[in-house]
Design a protein around this motif. Structure first.
Motif, short mmCIF file in Angstrom:
data_model
loop_
_atom_site.label_atom_id
_atom_site.label_comp_id
_atom_site.label_asym_id
_atom_site.label_seq_id
_atom_site.Cartn_x
_atom_site.Cartn_y
_atom_site.Cartn_z
N VAL A 152 0.75 -1.20 0.00
CA VAL A 152 -0.06 -0.01 -0.03
C VAL A 152 0.78 1.20 0.15
O VAL A 152 0.57 2.24 -0.91
CB VAL A 152 -0.96 -0.10 1.15
N LEU A 153 2.06 1.41 0.82
CA LEU A 153 2.77 2.48 0.92
C LEU A 153 3.50 2.78 -0.34
O LEU A 153 3.96 3.98 -0.70
CB LEU A 153 3.70 2.37 2.13
N ASN A 154 3.89 1.87 -1.10
CA ASN A 154 4.54 1.87 -2.32
C ASN A 154 3.38 2.61 -3.46
O ASN A 154 4.05 3.03 -4.35
CB ASN A 154 5.13 0.57 -2.84
N ARG A 155 2.03 2.61 -3.03
CA ARG A 155 1.16 3.02 -3.98
C ARG A 155 0.46 4.24 -3.26
O ARG A 155 -0.63 4.70 -3.54
CB ARG A 155 0.35 1.99 -4.32
N SER A 156 1.23 5.11 -2.28
CA SER A 156 0.67 6.17 -1.64
C SER A 156 1.83 7.31 -2.02
O SER A 156 2.59 7.17 -2.42
CB SER A 156 0.62 5.89 -0.22
N LEU A 157 1.13 8.65 -1.48
CA LEU A 157 2.04 9.66 -1.73
C LEU A 157 3.28 9.89 -0.58
O LEU A 157 3.07 9.04 0.22
CB LEU A 157 1.30 11.03 -1.65
N THR A 158 4.10 10.44 -1.08
CA THR A 158 5.35 10.49 -0.30
C THR A 158 6.06 11.98 -0.54
O THR A 158 5.99 12.55 -1.57
CB THR A 158 6.41 9.45 -0.52
N PHE A 159 6.82 12.47 0.34
CA PHE A 159 7.42 13.69 0.19
C PHE A 159 8.61 13.51 -0.62
O PHE A 159 9.19 14.46 -1.03
CB PHE A 159 7.68 14.47 1.55
N SER A 160 9.09 12.61 -0.75
CA SER A 160 10.56 12.17 -1.29
C SER A 160 10.51 12.26 -2.95
O SER A 160 11.29 12.84 -3.50
CB SER A 160 11.00 10.81 -0.97
N VAL A 161 9.30 12.25 -3.55
CA VAL A 161 8.96 12.27 -4.91
C VAL A 161 7.72 13.17 -5.04
O VAL A 161 6.81 12.69 -4.29
CB VAL A 161 8.84 10.96 -5.75
N GLN A 162 7.66 13.84 -6.12
CA GLN A 162 6.45 14.85 -6.18
C GLN A 162 5.71 14.44 -7.39
O GLN A 162 6.14 14.10 -8.16
CB GLN A 162 7.09 16.31 -6.46
N ASN A 163 4.42 14.37 -6.89
CA ASN A 163 3.07 14.26 -7.72
C ASN A 163 3.33 12.90 -8.56
O ASN A 163 2.85 12.59 -9.52
CB ASN A 163 3.26 14.97 -8.87
N MET A 164 3.89 11.80 -7.71
CA MET A 164 3.77 10.29 -8.33
C MET A 164 4.07 9.56 -6.93
O MET A 164 4.36 10.08 -5.73
CB MET A 164 4.87 9.97 -9.23
N THR A 165 3.56 8.40 -6.90
CA THR A 165 3.73 7.32 -5.65
C THR A 165 5.32 6.84 -6.11
O THR A 165 5.96 6.71 -7.01
CB THR A 165 2.90 6.30 -6.08
N PRO A 166 5.63 5.92 -5.10
CA PRO A 166 6.82 5.57 -4.89
C PRO A 166 7.10 4.35 -6.13
O PRO A 166 8.11 4.23 -6.78
CB PRO A 166 7.18 4.79 -3.52
N GLU A 167 6.10 3.79 -6.42
CA GLU A 167 5.94 2.60 -7.28
C GLU A 167 6.33 3.14 -8.80
O GLU A 167 6.94 2.69 -9.45
CB GLU A 167 4.60 1.77 -7.19
N GLU A 168 5.60 4.40 -8.99
CA GLU A 168 5.78 4.92 -10.33
C GLU A 168 7.32 5.64 -10.27
O GLU A 168 7.72 5.22 -11.54
CB GLU A 168 4.93 5.93 -10.41
N ALA A 169 7.59 6.12 -9.42
CA ALA A 169 9.03 6.53 -9.47
C ALA A 169 10.21 5.43 -9.64
O ALA A 169 11.12 5.62 -10.49
CB ALA A 169 9.43 7.21 -8.33
N TRP A 170 9.70 4.22 -8.99
CA TRP A 170 10.68 3.01 -9.30
C TRP A 170 10.56 2.33 -10.36
O TRP A 170 11.56 2.14 -11.30
CB TRP A 170 10.45 2.19 -8.17
N SER A 171 9.26 1.94 -11.01
CA SER A 171 9.17 1.48 -12.26
C SER A 171 8.73 2.16 -13.67
O SER A 171 8.90 1.53 -14.81
CB SER A 171 7.89 0.36 -11.97
N GLY A 172 8.47 3.45 -13.32
CA GLY A 172 8.00 4.29 -14.41
C GLY A 172 6.71 4.02 -14.74
O GLY A 172 6.12 4.58 -15.80
#
Length: 265
Positions: A205-225
């Protein structure tokens, strides 16, 4: 009312067969309000975060929701903490993207788990691990662990004894995960023995939630594109039905088996 759970995971979605006499009040997860339904499906993520996911279209399959005025009791008992102490701030650039869990039965397996993790993330990203920061636990300071890092050119950073503040990012993430795990287990009084499944679902769930580390995307999108899809989300601990393959049943046997939804691999 007694219940027996056969801990036998099935396929990608982890479902555990459930043998009980009545399910009238056991693990019921019927929620009609969409806002509360997705709050529960998202492992008790705060409503502000859910609203941001929806407004910025950060995931696929997320509906329109509103922020309710009621308080979530499971969030209160699972996430309550003391007020923070004031401290001096400093600038630090962090690229903290995807969350991972390394699970092992014994601490002695930490080295094998790290080697597997290293191979996976380096293959997925095309980049190599340069620095590894850990505490001074014996599982991280064995000779084979030290030699492996030396051979791979990985610089070790060991925190001072009894000083978790030196590894604040990791400690903060652990706190977030455990807060979510407590809330998940508290809702339907799920046995604490299911904490590993709750951790796995929390990470998913957290990999598909918002985070301050990356803007306007989830960690999953930042990782996989790729923008993640969340329409498969279900409430942790809800009743589910697993299909029984033809090869594992006779002609008149049930085609489905009642289970408890716990997590995804």
């Amino acid at each position: 009312m007694a219940a027996q759970v056969n801990e036998q995971p099935q396929a990608e979605v982890w479902l555990f067969p459930l043998k009980i006499d009545s399910v009238q009040y056991f693990l019921m997860a019927e929620v009609k309000d969409l806002s509360w339904l997705w709050h529960l499906r998202y492992g008790h993520l705060n409503f502000g975060g859910l609203k941001t996911l929806q407004q910025k279209h950060m995931v696929i399959g997320f509906p329109q929701i509103s922020i309710p005025s009621q308080v979530c009791e499971e969030c209160v008992v699972g996430k309550q903490h003391r007020s923070q102490f004031l401290k001096e701030s400093h600038e630090e650039k962090r690229m903290s993207w995807n969350w991972f869990t390394l699970t092992f039965a014994e601490k002695s397996e930490a080295f094998i788990a790290f080697k597997s993790f290293k191979a996976r993330v380096e293959k997925e990203t095309g980049r190599s691990i340069k620095i590894l920061r850990t505490d001074r636990g014996g599982e991280y300071c064995s000779n084979e662990f030290e030699h492996f890092c030396d051979d791979q050119g990985i610089r070790r950073e060991l925190t001072a004894a009894y000083t978790p503040q030196q590894n604040g990012v990791s400690e903060r993430k652990n706190r977030i995960i455990l807060n979510m795990v407590r809330s998940l287990l508290a809702r339907d009084k799920i046995p604490k023995s299911f904490w590993p499944e709750a951790v796995n679902w929390s990470i998913h769930v957290l990999n598909r939630s918002l985070t301050f580390s990356v803007q306007n995307m989830t960690p999953e999108e930042a990782w996989s594109g790729r923008k993640p899809t969340v329409d498969h989300f279900k409430i942790f601990g809800c009743i589910a039905y697993a299909h029984v393959p033809d090869e594992k049943r006779k002609k008149l046997d049930d085609k489905g088996e009642k289970c408890v939804f716990s997590s995804r691999k």
